[in-house]
Design a protein around this motif. Structure first.
Motif, PDB file in Angstrom:
ATOM      1  N   SER A   1       0.854  -1.185   0.000  1.00 34.70           N
ATOM      2  CA  SER A   1       0.000   0.000   0.000  1.00 34.70           C
ATOM      3  C   SER A   1       0.890   1.236   0.000  1.00 34.70           C
ATOM      4  CB  SER A   1      -0.942   0.000   1.206  1.00 34.70           C
ATOM      5  OG  SER A   1      -0.213  -0.030   2.412  1.00 34.70           O
ATOM      6  N   ALA A   2       0.309   2.361  -0.384  1.00 34.01           N
ATOM      7  CA  ALA A   2       1.118   3.559  -0.611  1.00 34.01           C
ATOM      8  C   ALA A   2       1.009   4.607   0.480  1.00 34.01           C
ATOM      9  CB  ALA A   2       0.738   4.185  -1.958  1.00 34.01           C
ATOM     10  N   TRP A   3      -0.012   4.531   1.329  1.00 34.36           N
ATOM     11  CA  TRP A   3      -0.219   5.578   2.346  1.00 34.36           C
ATOM     12  C   TRP A   3      -0.463   4.936   3.706  1.00 34.36           C
ATOM     13  CZ3 TRP A   3      -2.765   5.759  -2.456  1.00 34.36           C
ATOM     14  CH2 TRP A   3      -2.223   6.706  -3.349  1.00 34.36           C
ATOM     15  N   ALA A   4       0.548   4.776   4.544  1.00 30.82           N
ATOM     16  CA  ALA A   4       1.962   5.018   4.299  1.00 30.82           C
ATOM     17  C   ALA A   4       2.554   3.821   3.549  1.00 30.82           C
ATOM     18  CB  ALA A   4       2.694   5.200   5.631  1.00 30.82           C
ATOM     19  N   PRO A   5       3.647   4.034   2.806  1.00 30.04           N
ATOM     20  CA  PRO A   5       4.224   2.930   2.042  1.00 30.04           C
ATOM     21  C   PRO A   5       4.617   1.754   2.934  1.00 30.04           C
ATOM     22  CG  PRO A   5       5.148   5.035   1.348  1.00 30.04           C
ATOM     23  CD  PRO A   5       4.364   5.303   2.590  1.00 30.04           C
ATOM     24  N   ASP A   6       4.109   0.574   2.597  1.00 30.46           N
ATOM     25  CA  ASP A   6       4.513  -0.647   3.288  1.00 30.46           C
ATOM     26  C   ASP A   6       4.180  -1.834   2.401  1.00 30.46           C
ATOM     27  OD1 ASP A   6       1.790  -1.187   3.498  1.00 30.46           O
ATOM     28  OD2 ASP A   6       1.678  -0.832   5.640  1.00 30.46           O
ATOM     29  N   LEU A   7       4.666  -2.997   2.796  1.00 30.23           N
ATOM     30  CA  LEU A   7       4.372  -4.206   2.038  1.00 30.23           C
ATOM     31  C   LEU A   7       4.463  -5.412   2.952  1.00 30.23           C
ATOM     32  CD1 LEU A   7       7.157  -6.059   1.319  1.00 30.23           C
ATOM     33  CD2 LEU A   7       7.677  -3.982   0.042  1.00 30.23           C
ATOM     34  N   SER A   8       3.800  -6.481   2.535  1.00 31.65           N
ATOM     35  CA  SER A   8       3.908  -7.772   3.205  1.00 31.65           C
ATOM     36  C   SER A   8       4.122  -8.843   2.150  1.00 31.65           C
ATOM     37  CB  SER A   8       2.647  -8.087   4.011  1.00 31.65           C
ATOM     38  OG  SER A   8       2.578  -7.319   5.193  1.00 31.65           O
ATOM     39  N   MET A   9       5.115  -9.695   2.389  1.00 34.61           N
ATOM     40  CA  MET A   9       5.360 -10.863   1.545  1.00 34.61           C
ATOM     41  C   MET A   9       4.733 -12.081   2.212  1.00 34.61           C
ATOM     42  SD  MET A   9       9.251 -10.772   0.038  1.00 34.61           S
ATOM     43  CE  MET A   9      10.090 -10.005   1.420  1.00 34.61           C
ATOM     44  N   PHE A  10       4.127 -12.943   1.402  1.00 30.78           N
ATOM     45  CA  PHE A  10       3.470 -14.133   1.927  1.00 30.78           C
ATOM     46  C   PHE A  10       3.947 -15.376   1.185  1.00 30.78           C
ATOM     47  CE2 PHE A  10       0.553 -10.616   2.677  1.00 30.78           C
ATOM     48  CZ  PHE A  10       0.162 -10.816   3.992  1.00 30.78           C
ATOM     49  N   LEU A  11       4.062 -16.463   1.939  1.00 28.26           N
ATOM     50  CA  LEU A  11       4.359 -17.775   1.364  1.00 28.26           C
ATOM     51  C   LEU A  11       3.601 -18.806   2.169  1.00 28.26           C
ATOM     52  CD1 LEU A  11       6.138 -19.581  -0.571  1.00 28.26           C
ATOM     53  CD2 LEU A  11       7.736 -19.764   1.357  1.00 28.26           C
ATOM     54  N   ASP A  12       2.958 -19.752   1.492  1.00 22.82           N
ATOM     55  CA  ASP A  12       2.323 -20.852   2.218  1.00 22.82           C
ATOM     56  C   ASP A  12       2.657 -22.168   1.538  1.00 22.82           C
ATOM     57  OD1 ASP A  12       0.396 -21.415   0.112  1.00 22.82           O
ATOM     58  OD2 ASP A  12      -0.754 -19.709   0.811  1.00 22.82           O
TER      59      ASP A  12
ATOM     60  N   GLU B   1      -1.300   2.161  14.298  1.00 22.71           N
ATOM     61  CA  GLU B   1      -2.663   2.089  13.768  1.00 22.71           C
ATOM     62  C   GLU B   1      -2.748   2.551  12.318  1.00 22.71           C
ATOM     63  OE1 GLU B   1      -2.167   6.104  15.807  1.00 22.71           O
ATOM     64  OE2 GLU B   1      -1.533   4.017  16.122  1.00 22.71           O
ATOM     65  N   GLY B   2      -1.609   2.911  11.711  1.00 20.08           N
ATOM     66  CA  GLY B   2      -1.606   3.393  10.344  1.00 20.08           C
ATOM     67  C   GLY B   2      -1.973   4.864  10.250  1.00 20.08           C
ATOM     68  N   LEU B   3      -1.971   5.381   9.038  1.00 16.47           N
ATOM     69  CA  LEU B   3      -2.328   6.783   8.834  1.00 16.47           C
ATOM     70  C   LEU B   3      -3.846   6.945   8.835  1.00 16.47           C
ATOM     71  CD1 LEU B   3       0.160   7.831   5.998  1.00 16.47           C
ATOM     72  CD2 LEU B   3       0.406   8.111   8.472  1.00 16.47           C
ATOM     73  N   PRO B   4      -4.342   8.094   9.280  1.00 14.21           N
ATOM     74  CA  PRO B   4      -5.792   8.315   9.278  1.00 14.21           C
ATOM     75  C   PRO B   4      -6.330   8.445   7.856  1.00 14.21           C
ATOM     76  CG  PRO B   4      -4.630  10.328   9.879  1.00 14.21           C
ATOM     77  CD  PRO B   4      -3.599   9.245   9.834  1.00 14.21           C
ATOM     78  N   ARG B   5      -7.606   8.165   7.692  1.00 16.34           N
ATOM     79  CA  ARG B   5      -8.258   8.342   6.401  1.00 16.34           C
ATOM     80  C   ARG B   5      -8.126   9.797   5.960  1.00 16.34           C
ATOM     81  NH1 ARG B   5      -8.801   5.968   2.824  1.00 16.34           N
ATOM     82  NH2 ARG B   5     -10.484   7.302   2.083  1.00 16.34           N
ATOM     83  N   ASP B   6      -7.952  10.001   4.651  1.00 13.62           N
ATOM     84  CA  ASP B   6      -7.814  11.351   4.103  1.00 13.62           C
ATOM     85  C   ASP B   6      -8.571  11.394   2.776  1.00 13.62           C
ATOM     86  OD1 ASP B   6      -7.075  13.809   3.106  1.00 13.62           O
ATOM     87  OD2 ASP B   6      -4.971  13.637   3.702  1.00 13.62           O
TER      88      ASP B   6
END
Length: 225
Positions: A60-71, A162-167
């Motif tokens: 996601s871009a706001w705020a920039p982050d990512l999660s990698m997944f493997l199962d 809690e992440g960034l607030p809605r905008d």
């Protein structure tokens, strides 16, 4: 027990670990998408989603982050998690490990403590970023079974828990003035106003329209569920 990261992990995963930095990969939407692509991850139709060698990324871009997944098979998943921990541990000049639970990064995939200890996530911090690594065995999930899996999250250290607030004002501005990459990310933003999603469904760029259409389908499915 040391696990060789190069022998276990796909190049795209290793490249992304190497790129993790608040001032580059996690700077903004453009940097995030470019960093993922340069690391060997292919964008998918859904907003923020990429794939490589059987691994998945949700970003996601706001705020920039990512999660990698493997199962998959539990030994394979644990081996991958141990390889990630080794790769980060080999960069002690860059990453500092912190954990409140057992440090399972040196265990073998068959160590009996996987079964007896409460496994917590491992955390590394450095270069303005935080990396979180979590793994879990196969477990019941509703009428079926959730396979063994791992999640590797990379986020900015200055992002609130809690992440960034809605905008909504920003979202409406990005829908009109943002780049294609920003609009593609916007289509999957949680809580996106319906009128903004509708605008993205009529976007000039086909990638944005497809991402918005996918989001609309997911919303419809959620409302029926």
């Amino acid at each position: 027990m040391r696990v060789d990261p190069v022998a276990v992990l796909p190049p795209a995963v290793l490249a992304l670990l190497d790129a993790a930095d608040a001032d580059t990969l996690l700077r903004d939407a453009e940097a995030l998408a470019e960093g993922l692509t340069d690391a060997g991850w292919a964008p998918e139709v859904e907003s923020g989603r990429f794939g490589a060698d059987g691994w998945d990324v949700v970003s996601s871009a706001w705020a920039p982050d990512l999660s990698m997944f493997l199962d998959g098979d539990v030994r394979m998943v644990r081996g991958a998690a141990l390889a990630i921990a080794t790769a980060l541990g080999d960069r002690g000049d860059r990453w500092s490990l912190d954990t409140e639970g057992p440090d399972w990064s040196t265990w073998s995939v068959d160590d009996p403590r996987w079964q007896t200890d409460e496994i917590d996530r491992l955390l590394w911090s450095g270069r303005g970023a935080v990396i979180s690594l979590f793994t879990a065995p196969e477990m019941p999930a509703g009428p079926g079974v959730l396979p063994a899996h791992l999640q590797l999250a990379i986020s900015r250290a200055d992002t609130p828990d809690e992440g960034l607030p809605r905008d909504d004002a920003r979202d409406r501005r990005v829908a009109v003035e943002g780049s294609v990459v920003e609009r593609w990310y916007l289509a999957g933003s949680e809580g996106l106003p319906d009128d903004v999603l509708a605008r993205l469904e009529a976007d000039d760029d086909g990638r944005v329209r497809a991402a918005a259409a996918s989001e609309r389908i997911m919303r419809a499915g959620s409302s029926r569920g």
